[in-house]
Design a protein around this motif. Structure first.
Motif, PDB file in Angstrom:
ATOM      1  N   TYR A  30       0.844  -1.209   0.000  1.00  0.00           N
ATOM      2  CA  TYR A  30       0.000   0.000   0.000  1.00  0.00           C
ATOM      3  C   TYR A  30       0.869   1.244   0.000  1.00  0.00           C
ATOM      4  N   VAL A  34       1.373   4.290  -2.748  1.00  0.00           N
ATOM      5  CA  VAL A  34       1.186   5.712  -2.425  1.00  0.00           C
ATOM      6  C   VAL A  34       2.413   6.519  -2.853  1.00  0.00           C
ATOM      7  N   ASP A  90      -6.254  -3.200  -4.929  1.00  0.00           N
ATOM      8  CA  ASP A  90      -6.362  -3.066  -3.478  1.00  0.00           C
ATOM      9  C   ASP A  90      -6.085  -1.619  -3.068  1.00  0.00           C
ATOM     10  N   SER A  91      -7.053  -1.011  -2.357  1.00  0.00           N
ATOM     11  CA  SER A  91      -6.975   0.400  -1.934  1.00  0.00           C
ATOM     12  C   SER A  91      -6.774   1.341  -3.116  1.00  0.00           C
ATOM     13  N   MET A  93      -8.797   3.325  -4.713  1.00  0.00           N
ATOM     14  CA  MET A  93      -9.419   4.648  -4.639  1.00  0.00           C
ATOM     15  C   MET A  93      -8.527   5.637  -3.897  1.00  0.00           C
ATOM     16  N   GLN A  94      -7.960   5.196  -2.768  1.00  0.00           N
ATOM     17  CA  GLN A  94      -7.099   6.086  -1.982  1.00  0.00           C
ATOM     18  C   GLN A  94      -5.828   6.445  -2.762  1.00  0.00           C
ATOM     19  N   ALA A  97      -6.771   8.869  -5.565  1.00  0.00           N
ATOM     20  CA  ALA A  97      -7.036  10.202  -5.016  1.00  0.00           C
ATOM     21  C   ALA A  97      -5.729  10.913  -4.661  1.00  0.00           C
ATOM     22  N   THR A  98      -4.765  10.163  -4.133  1.00  0.00           N
ATOM     23  CA  THR A  98      -3.455  10.750  -3.802  1.00  0.00           C
ATOM     24  C   THR A  98      -2.767  11.241  -5.073  1.00  0.00           C
ATOM     25  N   VAL A 100      -4.203  12.110  -7.975  1.00  0.00           N
ATOM     26  CA  VAL A 100      -4.926  13.255  -8.539  1.00  0.00           C
ATOM     27  C   VAL A 100      -4.625  14.520  -7.749  1.00  0.00           C
ATOM     28  N   LEU A 101      -4.598  14.410  -6.426  1.00  0.00           N
ATOM     29  CA  LEU A 101      -4.315  15.573  -5.580  1.00  0.00           C
ATOM     30  C   LEU A 101      -2.913  16.125  -5.858  1.00  0.00           C
TER      31      LEU A 101
END
Lengths: 112, 185
Positions: A30, A34, A90-91, A93-94, A97-98, A100-101
């Motif tokens: 994960y 990120v 797995d994960s 979406m988070q 979103a990271t 895209v931000l």
């Protein structure tokens, strides 16, 4: 503080998946996703790539880097997790979103 | 638009709200000995489950092995449900904290285009991105979009950093059904 995160990062290049337990491995993957998402967001934002091209370039880089890490560095048995796509999802979406931000903030900083 | 610190400022405010919510959850749920022991038991159960799945057994022990796997799955599900129930205690206070944080941001940043979007948002994302922005708002985003993105991404990051998250189940109902179908064939 953040002892667990530091411990996982110290294992990220030294250990393979067979030397780690399930929960640690999934958490490590994960954080790797990120980190890749932030790096890719910065690259795409700084270069000023827009729209679907940005998404495609980001997806390509992300897939390549993550696959290289899971197959050559940490050597995950992808079949036991339902395949590479399941590991990526797995994960998702988070991680997305990271990305895209980071993309929006770097694009706004350098190209607006 | 020109470079402005307002967009990163909204992200920082959202992070602070996220940390506040984590603190509230810690006070109401995470610090209790029952939650901590449930988490340790869950991590142990997940690792044992994975070992059971990897183990190869002969035909004579297959039924017993399948029963062990089924018991492990029930135990994992039960532990996760108990941990979710503990977290529920702080749900109302968390909602209040999010609402209060949102109001503070709205007071400060309402109607201002804070960021340039490098893509054209579609559907409901377009509504969230352009909401409250004066003017045409083409390829611009207000505080709400940045707040939503920060919450979506950083809530899990914060939870994992402080080692408070509920470990994910190593099985899903979809995967189990797929395995059952493969076994029938």
């Amino acid at each position: 503080m953040f002892e667990r995160f530091k411990s996982l990062m110290s294992q990220s290049l030294k250990r393979t998946s067979s030397q780690m337990n399930e929960v640690d491995l999934l958490e490590l993957l994960y954080w790797i996703k990120v980190i890749i998402a932030v790096a890719v967001g910065l690259v795409v934002g700084l270069t000023g790539i827009r729209g679907a091209t940005g998404h495609l370039v980001a997806a390509g880089i992300f897939f390549f880097v993550f696959s290289t890490y899971t197959t050559r560095v940490i050597k995950v048995d992808e079949d036991s997790y339902g395949g590479r796509l399941e590991l990526l999802k797995d994960s998702g979406m988070q991680v997305y979103a990271t990305f895209v931000l980071t993309w929006i903030l770097s694009y706004t900083a350098f190209h607006s | 638009m020109g470079f402005s610190f307002q967009a990163p400022l909204v992200v920082i405010y959202s992070l602070i709200i996220g940390l506040l919510i984590e603190l509230v959850s810690y006070y109401f749920a995470y610090r209790s000995p029952s939650y901590k022991s449930a988490r340790e038991s869950l991590v142990k159960a997940i690792n044992e489950y994975k070992q059971l799945k990897k183990r190869k057994v002969d035909i004579l022990s297959k039924k017993k092995h399948e029963k062990s796997i089924s018991d492990a799955e029930s135990r994992i599900t039960s532990l996760q449900n108990n941990m979710q129930k503990s977290k529920f205690k702080s749900a109302i206070v968390n909602m209040a904290a999010m609402f209060f944080g949102f109001r503070v941001l709205r007071k400060k940043f309402a109607g201002i285009a804070l960021a340039s979007l490098p893509f054209n948002p579609i559907g409901p994302i377009k509504k969230i991105a352009f909401r409250g922005i004066a003017g045409s708002g083409v390829n611009q985003a207000g505080f709400m979009f940045l707040y939503t993105l920060t919450n979506l991404s950083f809530r899990k990051h914060i939870s994992l950093l402080f080692n408070n998250s509920i470990p994910k189940s190593p099985f899903s109902n979809f995967q189990k059904k797929l395995e059952e179908q493969q076994n029938l064939q």
